[in-house]
Design a protein around this motif. Structure first.
Motif, PDB file in Angstrom:
ATOM      1  N   ASP A   1       8.382  -5.888   6.658  1.00 27.74           N
ATOM      2  CA  ASP A   1       7.455  -6.994   6.419  1.00 27.74           C
ATOM      3  C   ASP A   1       8.166  -8.334   6.597  1.00 27.74           C
ATOM      4  O   ASP A   1       7.642  -9.246   7.239  1.00 27.74           O
ATOM      5  CB  ASP A   1       6.848  -6.875   5.020  1.00 27.74           C
TER       6      ASP A   1
ATOM      7  N   THR B   1       2.158  -3.547  -1.833  1.00 26.26           N
ATOM      8  CA  THR B   1       2.932  -4.777  -1.911  1.00 26.26           C
ATOM      9  C   THR B   1       3.416  -4.943  -3.344  1.00 26.26           C
ATOM     10  O   THR B   1       2.618  -4.959  -4.281  1.00 26.26           O
ATOM     11  CB  THR B   1       2.072  -5.996  -1.500  1.00 26.26           C
TER      12      THR B   1
ATOM     13  N   ALA C   1       9.440  -3.261   2.858  1.00 25.55           N
ATOM     14  CA  ALA C   1       9.669  -4.665   2.504  1.00 25.55           C
ATOM     15  C   ALA C   1      10.509  -5.359   3.578  1.00 25.55           C
ATOM     16  O   ALA C   1      10.227  -6.505   3.955  1.00 25.55           O
ATOM     17  CB  ALA C   1      10.347  -4.763   1.144  1.00 25.55           C
TER      18      ALA C   1
ATOM     19  N   THR D   1       5.611  -7.168  -6.139  1.00 18.81           N
ATOM     20  CA  THR D   1       6.169  -8.488  -6.446  1.00 18.81           C
ATOM     21  C   THR D   1       7.611  -8.341  -6.926  1.00 18.81           C
ATOM     22  O   THR D   1       8.063  -7.231  -7.243  1.00 18.81           O
ATOM     23  CB  THR D   1       5.355  -9.200  -7.536  1.00 18.81           C
TER      24      THR D   1
END
Length: 143
Positions: free
Chosen positions: A86, A8, A83, A10
């Motif tokens: 998700d 993951t 991403a 940021t």
């Protein structure tokens, strides 16, 4: 390469990853200079983000002494796909089409990109349902 689905990243880390993916392998000085020019970040901010990416195993440090070089462990395309998956996994399935349409309308695309999307959509239309089912709650709920 590491599976991007297990990492993951940021928003700030994405900026550093984009620089590393673009350069291919970079020294901390190259990254510090690039992030300072792009974002106005201090050296310590870039080093902190780089250290986090190493801990997440998204980036690997190479070399026995300074200057170290940093290389991506996760692929750019795979990371973008993870991403996007998700994001779409967190929204109602009924809203995916309008969200994708909004993204397409808001982004600059090449003619080749548009042709590729048209081909994908033409193929997908062959087996598409009349309506996508809501996946928000069990049962016969509909958004």
């Amino acid at each position: 390469m590491k599976d991007a689905k297990n990492v993951t990243i940021t928003d700030s880390e994405w900026m550093v990853m984009r620089a590393i993916w673009t350069i291919g392998h970079a020294t901390s000085r190259e990254l510090i200079d690039a992030m300072n020019e792009l974002e106005g970040w201090s050296a310590s901010t870039t080093k902190t983000l780089l250290h986090r990416l190493i801990q997440k195993q998204a980036v690997a440090q190479h070399g026995g002494s300074r200057p170290f070089t940093y290389k991506p462990v996760v692929g750019e395309k795979e990371s973008m796909a993870a991403a996007a998956d998700d994001l779409f996994d967190h929204m109602c399935a009924m809203r995916a089409g309008s969200t994708i349409a909004g993204v397409i309308q808001s982004r600059e695309l090449s003619r080749a990109d548009i042709a590729n999307l048209q081909a994908i959509l033409a193929e997908k239309a062959k087996t598409a349902p009349e309506e996508v089912q809501c996946n928000c709650l069990p049962g016969d709920q509909t958004c």
